[in-house]
Design a protein around this motif. Sequence first.
Motif, PDB file in Angstrom:
ATOM      1  N   ILE A 283      32.925  19.837  36.881  1.00  0.00           N
ATOM      2  CA  ILE A 283      34.065  18.925  36.784  1.00  0.00           C
ATOM      3  C   ILE A 283      35.280  19.486  36.042  1.00  0.00           C
ATOM      4  O   ILE A 283      36.415  19.326  36.503  1.00  0.00           O
ATOM      5  N   PRO A 284      35.128  20.170  34.902  1.00  0.00           N
ATOM      6  CA  PRO A 284      36.330  20.579  34.156  1.00  0.00           C
ATOM      7  C   PRO A 284      37.295  21.471  34.927  1.00  0.00           C
ATOM      8  O   PRO A 284      38.517  21.345  34.764  1.00  0.00           O
ATOM      9  N   THR A 285      36.797  22.359  35.769  1.00  0.00           N
ATOM     10  CA  THR A 285      37.684  23.270  36.483  1.00  0.00           C
ATOM     11  C   THR A 285      37.846  22.907  37.961  1.00  0.00           C
ATOM     12  O   THR A 285      38.255  23.732  38.777  1.00  0.00           O
ATOM     13  N   THR A 286      37.524  21.666  38.304  1.00  0.00           N
ATOM     14  CA  THR A 286      37.804  21.156  39.650  1.00  0.00           C
ATOM     15  C   THR A 286      38.531  19.818  39.567  1.00  0.00           C
ATOM     16  O   THR A 286      39.479  19.577  40.302  1.00  0.00           O
ATOM     17  N   ASN A 287      38.077  18.954  38.653  1.00  0.00           N
ATOM     18  CA  ASN A 287      38.778  17.688  38.445  1.00  0.00           C
ATOM     19  C   ASN A 287      39.739  17.786  37.262  1.00  0.00           C
ATOM     20  O   ASN A 287      40.500  16.853  37.005  1.00  0.00           O
ATOM     21  N   TRP A 288      39.673  18.891  36.527  1.00  0.00           N
ATOM     22  CA  TRP A 288      40.601  19.197  35.444  1.00  0.00           C
ATOM     23  C   TRP A 288      40.643  18.086  34.397  1.00  0.00           C
ATOM     24  O   TRP A 288      41.696  17.600  34.015  1.00  0.00           O
ATOM     25  N   MET A 289      39.448  17.735  33.951  1.00  0.00           N
ATOM     26  CA  MET A 289      39.268  16.782  32.864  1.00  0.00           C
ATOM     27  C   MET A 289      38.194  17.343  31.943  1.00  0.00           C
ATOM     28  O   MET A 289      37.608  18.398  32.212  1.00  0.00           O
ATOM     29  N   LEU A 290      37.889  16.639  30.858  1.00  0.00           N
ATOM     30  CA  LEU A 290      36.924  17.103  29.872  1.00  0.00           C
ATOM     31  C   LEU A 290      35.530  16.567  30.184  1.00  0.00           C
ATOM     32  O   LEU A 290      35.380  15.441  30.670  1.00  0.00           O
ATOM     33  N   PRO A 291      34.479  17.344  29.903  1.00  0.00           N
ATOM     34  CA  PRO A 291      33.109  16.884  30.163  1.00  0.00           C
ATOM     35  C   PRO A 291      32.686  15.816  29.165  1.00  0.00           C
ATOM     36  O   PRO A 291      33.176  15.765  28.037  1.00  0.00           O
ATOM     37  N   VAL A 292      31.735  14.979  29.581  1.00  0.00           N
ATOM     38  CA  VAL A 292      31.283  13.877  28.723  1.00  0.00           C
ATOM     39  C   VAL A 292      29.998  14.214  27.973  1.00  0.00           C
ATOM     40  O   VAL A 292      29.497  13.390  27.202  1.00  0.00           O
ATOM     41  N   ILE A 293      29.455  15.396  28.190  1.00  0.00           N
ATOM     42  CA  ILE A 293      28.285  15.831  27.434  1.00  0.00           C
ATOM     43  C   ILE A 293      28.632  17.115  26.700  1.00  0.00           C
ATOM     44  O   ILE A 293      29.603  17.808  27.040  1.00  0.00           O
ATOM     45  N   ASN A 294      27.854  17.443  25.691  1.00  0.00           N
ATOM     46  CA  ASN A 294      28.083  18.641  24.897  1.00  0.00           C
ATOM     47  C   ASN A 294      27.506  19.880  25.577  1.00  0.00           C
ATOM     48  O   ASN A 294      26.775  19.787  26.562  1.00  0.00           O
TER      49      ASN A 294
END
Length: 324
Positions: free
Chosen positions: A273-284
């Motif tokens: 998700i971070p480098t396709t939807n360009w948002m931050l992940p919700v897990i560590n």
Amino acid sequence: MRKTLSLIAACGIVNSVNAADLTVYTYDSFVSEWGPGPQLEATFEAHCQCDIEFIAVDDGISILNRVRIEQDKTKADILLGLDDSLTEITRKEGLIQPHGIKLDTLKTDLNWHDPNFIPYDYGFFSFVYNSDKVSEPAVSLKELIDSDASVIYQDPRTSTPGQGLMLWVKAVYGNQAPAAWKQLATHTVTVTKGWWEAYSMFLEGDADYVLSYNTSPAYHVIIQDKPQYKAALFNEGHIAQIEVAAISKYSKNPDLAKQFLQFLISPEAQSVIPTTNWMLPVINNIELPAVFDTLIAPKRIGFTPKEIAKKRKKWLREWRSTAN
């Protein structure tokens, strides 16, 4: 093989699920060729032996509006692309059902305990600018609104970023919000239906600022090697957006829908998700490219989902009557 086994364990996918169909309502950029949809679809289908159909609309609010109209005739098993500002509204309308998923793997600072919605990414609404053209960016929302800088943003009736700006203006200005909207209208180039149209116009040079996300500059660095695109950090704080997914009340395959939601918060999906939807992940423990360390980290301000559900219609009327 180890990755396959870990995915099956994470998602709880079992052999009893065979050739099942799952229909996911989402927004158009999620399923674009550069979005996370194609990768997530291929990975999940490979292990569940099922077919996923994504049906895309303009934005998260458009998803909600569509299911409101369709009711029990909807094809949706999953609503993916709403955000935390819409959770209480969606719940009150009876459009979703409990997910039954343990949330102990989520980042603790999200403080997420919702029984109906699963978060899959998050970020902060921000105004993005080209530093080659804007050498001294605004340092506050009030400074931007009081300036003559050209701005493009999205309609809060159809767009979650547009709704985010509505909440942002209300949080900063309070009862003075109508005057702020009138002032912003004097240097607004256009108000678009959705995010993609607005951002495309900005990239074509049609405005100094566009309403987007604090994570948007990462895309330009990683994909285009263009570090000139920045997100302005405002001293009043920013409105956060937590994007969520939920199982439709009318899902014909709620067990498979639950498995897909569990998959969304697995390391395999969160790493995409971070480098396709360009948002931050919700897990560590998701490894991010170095540019993510350079992104602005705003202070969070805003309203609870219950406050938004109570006052959203009033604030929309306020925007309609003063922003044009």
